[in-house]
Motif scaffolding. Structure first.
Motif, PDB file in Angstrom:
ATOM      1  N   PRO A 165       0.830  -1.197   0.000  1.00  0.00           N
ATOM      2  CA  PRO A 165       0.000   0.000   0.000  1.00  0.00           C
ATOM      3  C   PRO A 165       0.872   1.257   0.000  1.00  0.00           C
ATOM      4  N   PRO A 166       0.284   2.420  -0.311  1.00  0.00           N
ATOM      5  CA  PRO A 166       1.063   3.657  -0.399  1.00  0.00           C
ATOM      6  C   PRO A 166       1.904   3.957   0.838  1.00  0.00           C
ATOM      7  N   GLU A 167       1.385   3.648   2.032  1.00  0.00           N
ATOM      8  CA  GLU A 167       2.148   3.987   3.243  1.00  0.00           C
ATOM      9  C   GLU A 167       3.421   3.147   3.396  1.00  0.00           C
ATOM     10  N   LEU A 168       3.536   2.092   2.597  1.00  0.00           N
ATOM     11  CA  LEU A 168       4.756   1.273   2.632  1.00  0.00           C
ATOM     12  C   LEU A 168       5.580   1.406   1.354  1.00  0.00           C
ATOM     13  N   ALA A 169       5.193   2.321   0.480  1.00  0.00           N
ATOM     14  CA  ALA A 169       5.840   2.463  -0.826  1.00  0.00           C
ATOM     15  C   ALA A 169       7.343   2.747  -0.711  1.00  0.00           C
ATOM     16  N   ASN A 170       7.749   3.480   0.325  1.00  0.00           N
ATOM     17  CA  ASN A 170       9.161   3.836   0.464  1.00  0.00           C
ATOM     18  C   ASN A 170       9.894   3.010   1.512  1.00  0.00           C
ATOM     19  N   THR A 171       9.289   1.901   1.902  1.00  0.00           N
ATOM     20  CA  THR A 171       9.918   1.026   2.901  1.00  0.00           C
ATOM     21  C   THR A 171      11.157   0.377   2.300  1.00  0.00           C
ATOM     22  N   PRO A 172      12.297   0.482   3.005  1.00  0.00           N
ATOM     23  CA  PRO A 172      13.511  -0.148   2.465  1.00  0.00           C
ATOM     24  C   PRO A 172      13.371  -1.666   2.400  1.00  0.00           C
ATOM     25  N   ILE A 173      14.079  -2.258   1.432  1.00  0.00           N
ATOM     26  CA  ILE A 173      14.087  -3.712   1.276  1.00  0.00           C
ATOM     27  C   ILE A 173      15.526  -4.192   1.424  1.00  0.00           C
ATOM     28  N   LEU A 174      15.729  -5.122   2.361  1.00  0.00           N
ATOM     29  CA  LEU A 174      17.028  -5.761   2.526  1.00  0.00           C
ATOM     30  C   LEU A 174      16.909  -7.129   1.859  1.00  0.00           C
ATOM     31  N   THR A 175      17.668  -7.336   0.803  1.00  0.00           N
ATOM     32  CA  THR A 175      17.546  -8.567   0.030  1.00  0.00           C
ATOM     33  C   THR A 175      18.336  -9.695   0.683  1.00  0.00           C
ATOM     34  N   LYS A 176      17.657 -10.831   0.877  1.00  0.00           N
ATOM     35  CA  LYS A 176      18.315 -12.010   1.458  1.00  0.00           C
ATOM     36  C   LYS A 176      19.188 -12.684   0.413  1.00  0.00           C
ATOM     37  N   PRO A 177      20.289 -13.299   0.793  1.00  0.00           N
ATOM     38  CA  PRO A 177      20.855 -13.235   2.141  1.00  0.00           C
ATOM     39  C   PRO A 177      21.418 -11.843   2.418  1.00  0.00           C
ATOM     40  N   ILE A 178      21.190 -11.349   3.629  1.00  0.00           N
ATOM     41  CA  ILE A 178      21.587  -9.980   3.979  1.00  0.00           C
ATOM     42  C   ILE A 178      23.037  -9.986   4.457  1.00  0.00           C
ATOM     43  N   SER A 179      23.858  -9.235   3.756  1.00  0.00           N
ATOM     44  CA  SER A 179      25.265  -9.148   4.163  1.00  0.00           C
ATOM     45  C   SER A 179      25.363  -8.314   5.436  1.00  0.00           C
ATOM     46  N   GLU A 180      26.478  -8.468   6.121  1.00  0.00           N
ATOM     47  CA  GLU A 180      26.712  -7.701   7.358  1.00  0.00           C
ATOM     48  C   GLU A 180      26.634  -6.202   7.060  1.00  0.00           C
ATOM     49  N   ALA A 181      27.268  -5.773   5.973  1.00  0.00           N
ATOM     50  CA  ALA A 181      27.287  -4.349   5.618  1.00  0.00           C
ATOM     51  C   ALA A 181      25.872  -3.830   5.336  1.00  0.00           C
ATOM     52  N   ASP A 182      25.079  -4.626   4.605  1.00  0.00           N
ATOM     53  CA  ASP A 182      23.704  -4.208   4.296  1.00  0.00           C
ATOM     54  C   ASP A 182      22.852  -4.142   5.561  1.00  0.00           C
ATOM     55  N   LEU A 183      23.052  -5.095   6.469  1.00  0.00           N
ATOM     56  CA  LEU A 183      22.284  -5.104   7.711  1.00  0.00           C
ATOM     57  C   LEU A 183      22.618  -3.864   8.537  1.00  0.00           C
ATOM     58  N   VAL A 184      23.907  -3.594   8.705  1.00  0.00           N
ATOM     59  CA  VAL A 184      24.332  -2.426   9.484  1.00  0.00           C
ATOM     60  C   VAL A 184      23.786  -1.149   8.857  1.00  0.00           C
ATOM     61  N   ALA A 185      23.961  -0.999   7.546  1.00  0.00           N
ATOM     62  CA  ALA A 185      23.500   0.208   6.855  1.00  0.00           C
ATOM     63  C   ALA A 185      21.979   0.329   6.918  1.00  0.00           C
ATOM     64  N   GLY A 186      21.296  -0.808   6.710  1.00  0.00           N
ATOM     65  CA  GLY A 186      19.834  -0.806   6.722  1.00  0.00           C
ATOM     66  C   GLY A 186      19.268  -0.398   8.065  1.00  0.00           C
TER      67      GLY A 186
END
Length: 119
Positions: free
Chosen positions: A91-112
Motif C-alpha cells: 500500500p502507499p504507506e509502505l511504498a518507500n519502505t527499504p528492502i534488505l535482500t536475502k541473504p543480507i550481508s553484514e554491511a547491508d544489515l548495518v547500513a539498513g
C-alpha cells in the motif's frame, strides 16, 4: 529496563531468524522475537512498542504487509527482509519502505538498520 533500541524481527525461517537475532544483538540492539507469524508479531507489538522492525515479506505464504501497515501507523520505522526486490501489493504507506535482500550481508544489515534510525 535497558536503554538499548528494540528491533522486532518477524521471520518464518528459524535459521535466518536466529542469525538475524544474533547479528543484531552483536550490534548492540535488543531483539523482540524473533516471531514467525503475523499473529505473534501483533502480540509482541501489543506488549512492547518496538523502535524499529525487520519483516520477512512472506511468512509461510502469508504477507507481512498488514503488520507493516500497523507499525507504520504507529510511527515505527521498518524494513522488509526478502528474497524479492519488491513487495507485492504494497500500500502507499509502505511504498518507500527499504528492502534488505536475502541473504543480507553484514554491511547491508548495518547500513539498513542505521537508516531506520535516521543514520
Amino acid at each position: 529496563m535497558s536503554g538499548r533500541l528494540k528491533i522486532l524481527v518477524v521471520e518464518d525461517d528459524a535459521l535466518i531468524a536466529m542469525e538475524l537475532e544474533e547479528r543484531l544483538q552483536e550490534l548492540g540492539y535488543e531483539v523482540l522475537g524473533p516471531v514467525a507469524t503475523v499473529e505473534d508479531a501483533e502480540r509482541v507489538i501489543a506488549e512492547t512498542r518496538p523502535d524499529a522492525a525487520l519483516l520477512d515479506a512472506n511468512l509461510a505464504g502469508v504477507s507481512s504487509v498488514p503488520i507493516g501497515v500497523k507499525l507504520a501507523g504507529m510511527g515505527v520505522p521498518l524494513a522488509f527482509c526478502t528474497g524479492y526486490d519488491q513487495i507485492k501489493d504494497a500500500p502507499p504507506e509502505l511504498a518507500n519502505t527499504p528492502i534488505l535482500t536475502k541473504p543480507i550481508s553484514e554491511a547491508d544489515l548495518v547500513a539498513g538498520v542505521k537508516k531506520l534510525f535516521g543514520g
